[in-house]
Design a protein around this motif. Structure first.
Motif, mmCIF file in Angstrom:
data_model
loop_
_atom_site.group_PDB
_atom_site.id
_atom_site.type_symbol
_atom_site.label_atom_id
_atom_site.label_comp_id
_atom_site.label_asym_id
_atom_site.label_seq_id
_atom_site.Cartn_x
_atom_site.Cartn_y
_atom_site.Cartn_z
ATOM 1 N N GLU A 79 0.823 -1.211 0.000
ATOM 2 C CA GLU A 79 0.000 0.000 0.000
ATOM 3 C C GLU A 79 0.858 1.263 0.000
ATOM 4 N N GLN A 98 1.283 4.017 -3.210
ATOM 5 C CA GLN A 98 1.023 5.442 -2.980
ATOM 6 C C GLN A 98 2.250 6.289 -3.338
ATOM 7 N N ASP A 120 1.951 -6.614 3.931
ATOM 8 C CA ASP A 120 0.552 -6.727 3.491
ATOM 9 C C ASP A 120 0.415 -7.461 2.172
ATOM 10 N N SER A 134 -4.650 -8.323 5.107
ATOM 11 C CA SER A 134 -4.746 -7.055 4.389
ATOM 12 C C SER A 134 -5.720 -7.163 3.218
ATOM 13 N N SER A 188 -5.150 -6.379 0.206
ATOM 14 C CA SER A 188 -4.470 -6.882 -0.988
ATOM 15 C C SER A 188 -4.338 -8.401 -0.984
#
Length: 252
Positions: A37, A41, A60, A239, A241
Motif C-alpha cells: 500500500e 502510494q 501486506d 490485508s 491486498s
C-alpha cells in the motif's frame, strides 16, 4: 543514482541502504517503503527512481502486487529468502535477485549489472510470478519438524501444525493441541517448504494451516479478521491486498 528500497523489516532496509551508500557514495536513498500500500502510494505521487531494491514478501502481501497496480519505469532488483537455484533461474529473465541475508559483494555485482544495461528489459510480473510458483513446487515439502522437548528432541508431523507465529525475532510452531515450540526457521523459509494447498502466509507474523481457521469476519477497508483454533492473544488481520487470495485459498 536515486534509489528506493521496498522492505518491511526496518533493520534490513537500513542495512541495505548502508551497503548501497558504501558502494556508491553519491547514491540518494529517496525513500524506504514497508508495504504494498505504501509503495503504490509513493510511486503514484513521485517520479520513478533510477533503481528499486524490493523484497518479495511485504507486511501486506506479495510485492509483485505493486507492479500489477502501477507502472514503474525503472529496473528492479528483488531480495528474497528463496534458495540459490531459484535465484539463478530468475536471473535468466535479466532481473537480478539477492539472496537474504544480503552480502555486500552480491549488491556490488547487482549494481554493476544494472549499470551495464543501457536498455533494461521491461519487468514481466506475470512471468516472474509463474516462475516463483514453479520454484516453490520444486522445493522439498517438509513432512515433519524437529523441536526441543526438555533434554530431548521430538518430531512433529506437519499434519499436527496449526500455525507458525513470529514474534520478536522468534518463530513458534503451534500445534493443533495448542503446544508451542521454538523452531530455527524464518517465515520466509517456511513459506517455500510448506504445501501451499493447506498453509497460507496470512501476514508478516503468521502462516496458518487451513484447519486452524475457525471463522473469517469482514474488517475495516476490505481487510479480514481471523479467529483461529487454538486461539491467539493477538488480532489476526489479513490485508485488503491479500483478502481475495485468502478467500480463494479457503475455497480450494
Amino acid at each position: 543514482m536515486k534509489v528506493v528500497i521496498v522492505e518491511d523489516e526496518q533493520l534490513a532496509a537500513d542495512a541495505l541502504s548502508a551497503i548501497v551508500k558504501k558502494l556508491r557514495s553519491q547514491t540518494v536513498i529517496l525513500s524506504k517503503l514497508g508495504s504494498v500500500e505504501e509503495a503504490v502510494q509513493w510511486f503514484t505521487l513521485h517520479q520513478a527512481p533510477d533503481l528499486i531494491f524490493c523484497d518479495i514478501h511485504l507486511s501486506d502481501g506479495n510485492s509483485f502486487e505493486i507492479f500489477r497496480q502501477i507502472t514503474v519505469n525503472c529496473p528492479v532488483i528483488f531480495t528474497t529468502a528463496y534458495n540459490q537455484y531459484a535465484i539463478e533461474a530468475f536471473k535468466v529473465n535479466s532481473i537480478d535477485y539477492l539472496l537474504k541475508p544480503i552480502k555486500t559483494e552480491d549488491v556490488a555485482l547487482a549494481i554493476k549489472k544494472y549499470e551495464s544495461q543501457q536498455h533494461p528489459l521491461p519487468l514481466d510480473i506475470n512471468n516472474l510470478h509463474q516462475l516463483l510458483q514453479a520454484q516453490q513446487l520444486q522445493q522439498q515439502i517438509k513432512s515433519r519438524f524437529l523441536v526441543k522437548q526438555g533434554q530431548g528432541i521430538k518430531a512433529i508431523p506437519v499434519e499436527e501444525v496449526a500455525y507458525f507465529w513470529a514474534e520478536d525475532g522468534v518463530v513458534f510452531l503451534v500445534t493443533k493441541q495448542g503446544k508451542r515450540f521454538i523452531i530455527n526457521y524464518t517465515l520466509d523459509q517456511l513459506e517455500v517448504q510448506l504445501d501451499s494447498a493447506v498453509f497460507f502466509r496470512a501476514n508478516r507474523q503468521l502462516i496458518v494451516h487451513i484447519d486452524a481457521v475457525q471463522e473469517v469476519r469482514p474488517y475495516f477497508k476490505g481487510r479480514l479478521s481471523l479467529l483461529l483454533q487454538p486461539h491467539t492473544e493477538h488480532d489476526i488481520i489479513i490485508s485488503s491486498s491479500k483478502a481475495s487470495d485468502f478467500k480463494d485459498w479457503l475455497d480450494m
